[in-house]
Design an enzyme around this catalytic site. Structure first.
Site, PDB file in Angstrom:
ATOM      1  N   ILE A   1     125.054  33.033 -62.404  1.00 10.84           N
ATOM      2  CA  ILE A   1     125.557  31.986 -63.128  1.00 10.84           C
ATOM      3  C   ILE A   1     125.421  32.208 -64.632  1.00 10.84           C
ATOM      4  O   ILE A   1     126.058  31.841 -65.365  1.00 10.84           O
ATOM      5  CB  ILE A   1     125.225  30.535 -62.848  1.00 10.84           C
ATOM      6  CG1 ILE A   1     125.888  29.313 -63.261  1.00 10.84           C
ATOM      7  CG2 ILE A   1     123.448  30.254 -63.321  1.00 10.84           C
ATOM      8  CD1 ILE A   1     125.584  28.107 -62.612  1.00 10.84           C
TER       9      ILE A   1
ATOM     10  N   GLU B   1     112.050  32.467 -61.015  1.00 11.99           N
ATOM     11  CA  GLU B   1     112.474  31.343 -60.861  1.00 11.99           C
ATOM     12  C   GLU B   1     112.905  30.685 -59.822  1.00 11.99           C
ATOM     13  O   GLU B   1     112.586  29.318 -59.588  1.00 11.99           O
ATOM     14  CB  GLU B   1     113.516  31.128 -61.985  1.00 11.99           C
ATOM     15  CG  GLU B   1     113.449  31.498 -63.450  1.00 11.99           C
ATOM     16  CD  GLU B   1     114.669  31.649 -64.172  1.00 11.99           C
ATOM     17  OE1 GLU B   1     115.736  31.277 -63.932  1.00 11.99           O
ATOM     18  OE2 GLU B   1     114.425  32.183 -65.323  1.00 11.99           O
TER      19      GLU B   1
ATOM     20  N   HIS C   1     115.671  37.284 -53.534  1.00  9.11           N
ATOM     21  CA  HIS C   1     117.129  37.771 -54.132  1.00  9.11           C
ATOM     22  C   HIS C   1     116.923  39.063 -54.712  1.00  9.11           C
ATOM     23  O   HIS C   1     115.959  39.399 -55.370  1.00  9.11           O
ATOM     24  CB  HIS C   1     117.654  36.640 -54.834  1.00  9.11           C
ATOM     25  CG  HIS C   1     116.824  36.094 -55.927  1.00  9.11           C
ATOM     26  ND1 HIS C   1     116.031  35.208 -55.860  1.00  9.11           N
ATOM     27  CD2 HIS C   1     116.713  36.555 -57.316  1.00  9.11           C
ATOM     28  CE1 HIS C   1     115.519  35.014 -56.897  1.00  9.11           C
ATOM     29  NE2 HIS C   1     115.730  35.668 -58.071  1.00  9.11           N
TER      30      HIS C   1
ATOM     31  N   HIS D   1     118.552  41.104 -57.652  1.00 10.21           N
ATOM     32  CA  HIS D   1     119.745  41.018 -58.967  1.00 10.21           C
ATOM     33  C   HIS D   1     120.223  42.576 -58.860  1.00 10.21           C
ATOM     34  O   HIS D   1     119.623  43.454 -58.814  1.00 10.21           O
ATOM     35  CB  HIS D   1     118.940  40.877 -60.175  1.00 10.21           C
ATOM     36  CG  HIS D   1     118.245  39.563 -60.434  1.00 10.21           C
ATOM     37  ND1 HIS D   1     118.803  38.772 -61.042  1.00 10.21           N
ATOM     38  CD2 HIS D   1     116.875  39.087 -60.001  1.00 10.21           C
ATOM     39  CE1 HIS D   1     118.136  37.559 -60.965  1.00 10.21           C
ATOM     40  NE2 HIS D   1     116.846  38.060 -60.481  1.00 10.21           N
TER      41      HIS D   1
END
Ligand code: AMP
Length: 121
Positions: free
Chosen positions: A36, A101, A106, A108
């Protein structure tokens, strides 16, 4: 080793369909979607659908089907986003020192221009 997974994290909400995402590819075990707040022209997050907190949690505890699906999805993202020729960077933040966070594992996947230095403080 067991890792305490927090079901209220934002990627868990995405996986439950409670908030929208910009999906790049979805498989039985994995989801790739656009960050996002992109940090590069291409900034995709790749997550397993299973409840893994960090990359080492996934490495230690994912089943063979989940792991194979994850890496096949990774390869398909690199291909479909045209990242192979010029290259890309992969980052996985883990825990407090990694400044993670969102406590759902995950990767990136960053590309589309030359990256800067690997670390900044
Ligand atoms: P990390 O610090 O490695 O946990 O990074 C979490 C990443 O998730 C950040 O790059 C955020 O911009 C991204 N992010 C947070 N919420 C969303 C969301 N709803 N959709 C897509 N990306 C998100």
């Amino acid at each position: 080793m067991t890792y305490a997974y927090d079901d209220t994290n934002i990627f868990a909400m995405i996986l439950r369909g409670e908030i929208p995402n910009s999906t790049v590819v979805e498989t039985d075990h994995s989801l790739a979607f656009r960050d996002i707040h992109p940090q590069a022209p291409v900034h995709i997050l790749l997550i397993p659908k299973g409840k893994y907190v960090t990359i080492d949690d996934f490495a230690a505890n994912a089943g063979p089907e989940e792991a194979a699906d994850f890496w096949a999805t990774f390869a398909s993202v690199i291909e479909s986003e045209g990242l192979r020729e010029k290259g890309f960077r992969v980052i996985s933040n883990a825990g407090e020192h990694g400044l993670q966070e969102v406590p759902h594992f995950h990767l990136h996947i960053l590309g589309g221009h030359a990256m800067g230095p690997i670390l900044a403080r």
